[in-house]
Design an enzyme around this catalytic site. Sequence first.
Site, PDB file in Angstrom:
ATOM      1  N   SER A  47      12.128 115.387  80.016  1.00 13.72           N
ATOM      2  CA  SER A  47      11.552 116.554  79.336  1.00 13.72           C
ATOM      3  C   SER A  47      10.244 116.964  80.003  1.00 13.72           C
ATOM      4  O   SER A  47       9.908 118.145  80.051  1.00 13.72           O
ATOM      5  CB  SER A  47      11.303 116.247  77.852  1.00 13.72           C
ATOM      6  N   SER A  86       9.976 117.742  73.480  1.00 14.29           N
ATOM      7  CA  SER A  86      10.361 116.398  73.058  1.00 14.29           C
ATOM      8  C   SER A  86      11.616 116.474  72.210  1.00 14.29           C
ATOM      9  O   SER A  86      11.596 117.055  71.127  1.00 14.29           O
ATOM     10  CB  SER A  86       9.232 115.746  72.247  1.00 14.29           C
ATOM     11  N   SER A  88      13.201 114.002  70.591  1.00 11.49           N
ATOM     12  CA  SER A  88      13.074 113.228  69.354  1.00 11.49           C
ATOM     13  C   SER A  88      11.965 113.737  68.455  1.00 11.49           C
ATOM     14  O   SER A  88      12.026 113.589  67.231  1.00 11.49           O
ATOM     15  CB  SER A  88      12.809 111.752  69.669  1.00 11.49           C
ATOM     16  N   GLU A  90       9.227 112.345  68.320  1.00  9.64           N
ATOM     17  CA  GLU A  90       8.572 111.122  67.854  1.00  9.64           C
ATOM     18  C   GLU A  90       7.934 110.308  68.985  1.00  9.64           C
ATOM     19  O   GLU A  90       7.478 109.192  68.749  1.00  9.64           O
ATOM     20  CB  GLU A  90       9.566 110.224  67.102  1.00  9.64           C
ATOM     21  N   GLU A 150      17.556 118.151  77.388  1.00 12.47           N
ATOM     22  CA  GLU A 150      16.724 118.397  78.570  1.00 12.47           C
ATOM     23  C   GLU A 150      17.226 119.623  79.351  1.00 12.47           C
ATOM     24  O   GLU A 150      16.426 120.466  79.756  1.00 12.47           O
ATOM     25  CB  GLU A 150      16.716 117.147  79.453  1.00 12.47           C
TER      26      GLU A 150
END
Length: 183
Positions: A47, A86, A88, A90, A150
Amino acid sequence: MGYTRAAEEVLGELNRALQGIDEEEVTGFVACLSRENRIFCDGAGRSRLQAEGFAMRLAQMGFLASVVGEATAPAITSKDILIILSGSGETPVLLEHGKKAKKAGALVLAVTASPHSSLSDLCDAAVIVKADRKDQVKGCSVQPMGTLFEQSAGILCDTMVLLLMDRFHITGEEMFRNHSNLE
């Protein structure tokens, strides 16, 4: 599975992911970007590579763009924008960057696959990509480890470049003049 079948599968997944993006989210995201503000692009792993590519195109369009963590990146201020990619939502280091940017008063934007993540809660605006995160074992993609996110994030950023070119009346020729000539 041969090449042709694999390519068809990947392209089909990309088409579904990109068609699933909310146009209003993209419009709102793009509306936040201005040539008067410095824009910091951030991400981790693959990413980050997409974030670096977006920062490059922003710079070629005449925006003041930096990649977080690079030696020449200045301090972020209340007049700046941080864009985080991102899947996730997280990733600890990215959340820390987002919190520091918010503390400085900067606008925080995100591209993520997780609408109910810590990053989504932290950011001012987000574009949600309906794609698997790297931690999902089984989901909407045959590709491993968040690859669809991505790829989709990269194409989304390239699409936003077109929208910014239109909004600011930037031509490809102008961008090429800003392209690196030390290569």
